[in-house]
Design a protein around this motif. Sequence first.
Motif, PDB file in Angstrom:
ATOM      1  N   LYS A  95       0.848  -1.198   0.000  1.00  0.00           N
ATOM      2  CA  LYS A  95       0.000   0.000   0.000  1.00  0.00           C
ATOM      3  C   LYS A  95       0.892   1.261   0.000  1.00  0.00           C
ATOM      4  O   LYS A  95       0.631   2.219  -0.716  1.00  0.00           O
ATOM      5  CB  LYS A  95      -0.896  -0.036   1.236  1.00  0.00           C
ATOM      6  N   ARG A 120     -12.420   5.644  15.341  1.00  0.00           N
ATOM      7  CA  ARG A 120     -12.011   4.868  14.178  1.00  0.00           C
ATOM      8  C   ARG A 120     -11.547   5.718  12.994  1.00  0.00           C
ATOM      9  O   ARG A 120     -11.212   5.198  11.949  1.00  0.00           O
ATOM     10  CB  ARG A 120     -13.218   4.049  13.741  1.00  0.00           C
ATOM     11  N   ARG A 143     -12.703   8.749   6.785  1.00  0.00           N
ATOM     12  CA  ARG A 143     -12.134   8.288   5.517  1.00  0.00           C
ATOM     13  C   ARG A 143     -11.258   9.365   4.910  1.00  0.00           C
ATOM     14  O   ARG A 143     -11.501  10.539   5.112  1.00  0.00           O
ATOM     15  CB  ARG A 143     -13.259   7.946   4.548  1.00  0.00           C
ATOM     16  N   THR A 199      -7.145  -7.316  14.032  1.00  0.00           N
ATOM     17  CA  THR A 199      -7.313  -6.722  12.702  1.00  0.00           C
ATOM     18  C   THR A 199      -8.153  -5.466  12.806  1.00  0.00           C
ATOM     19  O   THR A 199      -9.123  -5.300  12.080  1.00  0.00           O
ATOM     20  CB  THR A 199      -8.001  -7.700  11.734  1.00  0.00           C
ATOM     21  N   ARG A 234      -9.454  -2.002  12.097  1.00  0.00           N
ATOM     22  CA  ARG A 234      -9.357  -1.232  10.858  1.00  0.00           C
ATOM     23  C   ARG A 234      -9.791   0.210  11.085  1.00  0.00           C
ATOM     24  O   ARG A 234     -10.920   0.467  11.472  1.00  0.00           O
ATOM     25  CB  ARG A 234     -10.234  -1.880   9.788  1.00  0.00           C
ATOM     26  N   ASP A 235      -8.864   1.095  10.863  1.00  0.00           N
ATOM     27  CA  ASP A 235      -9.164   2.518  10.982  1.00  0.00           C
ATOM     28  C   ASP A 235      -9.606   3.019   9.605  1.00  0.00           C
ATOM     29  O   ASP A 235      -9.030   2.630   8.594  1.00  0.00           O
ATOM     30  CB  ASP A 235      -7.882   3.241  11.438  1.00  0.00           C
ATOM     31  N   HIS A 236     -10.635   3.873   9.593  1.00  0.00           N
ATOM     32  CA  HIS A 236     -11.165   4.328   8.303  1.00  0.00           C
ATOM     33  C   HIS A 236     -10.130   5.084   7.479  1.00  0.00           C
ATOM     34  O   HIS A 236     -10.117   5.025   6.266  1.00  0.00           O
ATOM     35  CB  HIS A 236     -12.360   5.258   8.512  1.00  0.00           C
ATOM     36  N   GLU A 261      -7.163   2.520   6.361  1.00  0.00           N
ATOM     37  CA  GLU A 261      -7.620   1.510   5.408  1.00  0.00           C
ATOM     38  C   GLU A 261      -6.762   0.260   5.436  1.00  0.00           C
ATOM     39  O   GLU A 261      -6.582  -0.421   4.433  1.00  0.00           O
ATOM     40  CB  GLU A 261      -7.644   2.087   3.984  1.00  0.00           C
ATOM     41  N   LEU A 262      -6.153  -0.002   6.571  1.00  0.00           N
ATOM     42  CA  LEU A 262      -5.310  -1.185   6.698  1.00  0.00           C
ATOM     43  C   LEU A 262      -5.589  -1.801   8.064  1.00  0.00           C
ATOM     44  O   LEU A 262      -5.967  -1.096   8.992  1.00  0.00           O
ATOM     45  CB  LEU A 262      -3.829  -0.785   6.669  1.00  0.00           C
ATOM     46  N   ASP A 263      -5.380  -3.097   8.190  1.00  0.00           N
ATOM     47  CA  ASP A 263      -5.571  -3.728   9.493  1.00  0.00           C
ATOM     48  C   ASP A 263      -4.394  -3.413  10.396  1.00  0.00           C
ATOM     49  O   ASP A 263      -3.239  -3.516   9.985  1.00  0.00           O
ATOM     50  CB  ASP A 263      -5.661  -5.246   9.323  1.00  0.00           C
ATOM     51  N   ASP A 280      -2.758  -4.374  14.176  1.00  0.00           N
ATOM     52  CA  ASP A 280      -2.861  -5.391  15.221  1.00  0.00           C
ATOM     53  C   ASP A 280      -2.810  -4.751  16.610  1.00  0.00           C
ATOM     54  O   ASP A 280      -1.777  -4.245  17.030  1.00  0.00           O
ATOM     55  CB  ASP A 280      -1.707  -6.383  15.028  1.00  0.00           C
TER      56      ASP A 280
END
Length: 773
Positions: free
Chosen positions: A268, A390, A393, A449, A451-453, A456-458, A460
């Motif tokens: 990414k 979270r 976008r 996993t 996920r933050d808006h 856009e990636l998981d 941990d």
Amino acid sequence: MEQDNKNLPLIPLRGITIFPYMVMHFDVGREKSILALEEAMLNEQEIFLVSQKDAKIEEPKVEEIYSIGTICTIKQILKLPGNTVRVLVEGISRARIIKYIQDEPFYRGEVEPLVEVEYSSDKKCEALMRKAKDIFDEYINMSGNMTSELLISMDDLESPGRLADIISSYLMLKGDKKQELLEAYDAEERLEKLIYILNNELDILKIERKIGVKVKKNIDKVQREYYLREQLKAIQEELGEDDEDKKEINKYKNKINKAKLPKSVKEKALYELDRLKNSGSYSAEGGVIRTYLDWMLELPWNAETDDNLDVKRAREVLEKEHYGLEDVKDRIIEYLAVRKMSNSLKGPILCLVGPPGVGKTSIARSIANALNRNFVRMSLGGVRDEAEIRGHRKTYVGAIPGRVIYGMKQAKTRNPLFLLDEIDKMSNDFRGDPADALLEVLDAEQNSTFRDHYLELDFDLSKVLFITTANSLDTIPRPLLDRMEVIEVSGYTYEEKFHIAKNHLIPKQLKEHNIEEQSITFADSAIYNVIENYTRESGVRSLERKLAAVIRKTIAEMVEKDKKSINITTNHIKKYLGPVIYTYDKTDKEDKLGVVMGMAWTGYGGDTLPVEVTVMPGNGKLELTGQLGDVMKESARAGFSYVRANASKYGISPDFYKDKDIHIHAPEGAVPKDGPSAGVTMITAMISVLSNKKVRHNVAMTGEITLTGRVLPIGGLKEKSLAAFRAGIDTVIIPKDNEKDMLKIPKSIKSKLKFILADKIDDVLTNALISEE
Ligand code: ADP
């Protein structure tokens, strides 16, 4: 002047017309024409040049050639490669072909020169000449591909025919138009024709120009930006900023390669870098991508600290950094021991609950120290939008990640101790429930996993140790509460505060002010003075602030008076902190009618709650004023009913309400209190006035009441007792059912306060009211 006919070789011209006085060169390729040229060169170098009607015809027949042309002299011949000849000719005079003498191997004909009729000083002619010159002038200016020097040379021309020919030779006209001009034998007629054609041409030029401007405008608009960009690029290149761009891209590339990112993250990152390359460094998009890349690179995808699960050491750290809090420490040590045995820190989330300033945050920090983990803190107070947890976008202007990812960036490792402060202060609105997002964060099954808006990636979060704090459990969303192991941290007694101040707060403040411990010392009485007279809280936060203020003022005095050290006494405190702020309700040292000290408990700790009742003539109204919440008002009404129902039992006329109003007032109290535990207080106050029995001034009470007069248990007994003690009370009446909670009350308090257990309201009244003897 008559001229003889001439016998001349002839060349048909394709697409050009030659006028008299005109010097011109053209290329000749057709064999027939070359032969005619050669023939002419052998003789007088004169040749008859005449246009063919259709330029496309390779071998024109006689009838396909115009009859009027120009007799020219050949000035120069140049052989070009490929059998072509370049020839320079000068026009001599118009001529008409009378007859073709031969057509092979080249055309030859008898031509009759057409001699100009000379006009002299004819006014019309003069006018036409001027007009022609003017228009031609304009034509030159418009077309822009001829110089105006031409015009100067024309000024001297007297002959209209000649003027017309010269102008004609310069015009860009179609072949048939030129031929028309050539064929106009009469000079005046020719000028007129020329003026007509010129005017036409001028119109066309004007229209062309108009269209040109329009088209150009359109192109301009589209291309303007492009040109500007190109220019900017050029400028940047000049300034060496293009290099900067490249450097930046390389810098990112190196960082990405070095960062040991997980595969998907690296992919990414490289993808975004590629976009950055193409977006131009000054574009808005470039900025967005850069911020995003920075975020990605600064997150701790892999970095970790090694856990220290040494329980003994953890105990030492906790003891060293905190006074008291024995059961809190025990619970924490237990928690860690269990985790050590199972070799993982997974399990319920710890939730430290208690009033502000009792050390919840700082004990969490100690746990981090003990475990050798980094510490981050995030306050959930006021969070009501899921996006705050979270993130937004990326398409949002100014989007950033949510607070969890923000915290992880600050943590710098992926296994920090993450303190979620004030989890009870979270609310929700139409933008989604932050509690749901938080559940996911805290859920060990899901948070590997997260996920933050924005990201856009998981990410941990499974290695993070989350600890939460709250002031009260009431407002924590149920599903969250279910996942947590609650540890109560309650308020402190004066003694505890004293020890905390002496051993922790003062040394900490001195250190922060860079002062040696011997330089500023506190007399014990001074510390007690600050605790008792300048603070009113369960925790020690404002105590810490007050001590800091005292230390600052002491430093100022030391500097001013050039002293090496100061021992702070109560006198100093008075001088530095001003008059005593809190006297509590201690001044009330008299037994009064209808005034009862209640005890309340809020998220901010315990407090005293005086209730006043007066009776006045009226018709049975119950008036309620002051700091009374809805639940308290209900208690007041229930109490009133109880009193009315049981009036005679307490020596009150059962009809008292017929001619009396009762007014219940709860004065002062910065913190609004509400809850059912003021029931006993209100009944006691009402019965006191109505039966004319005074209330003991040294008694405080708490308890919920039923309509039958039973006293029900309450919460926060320890906090309430502390508050009562602070207020100078020596006897507290509590519900019998709260007896079990007495264990939590510190010995130092128990030894100074007398606790009376009440099962019924009568137990309360006998102990609180003074019977008139
Ligand atoms: P909370 O998070 O409960 O609101 P804090 O952790 O911010 O409270 O505590 C306020 C201050 O009081 C901090 O400086 C903290 O170190 C100190 N403090 C509180 N309780 C203790 C204690 N038992 N021992 C030592 N210091 C304490």
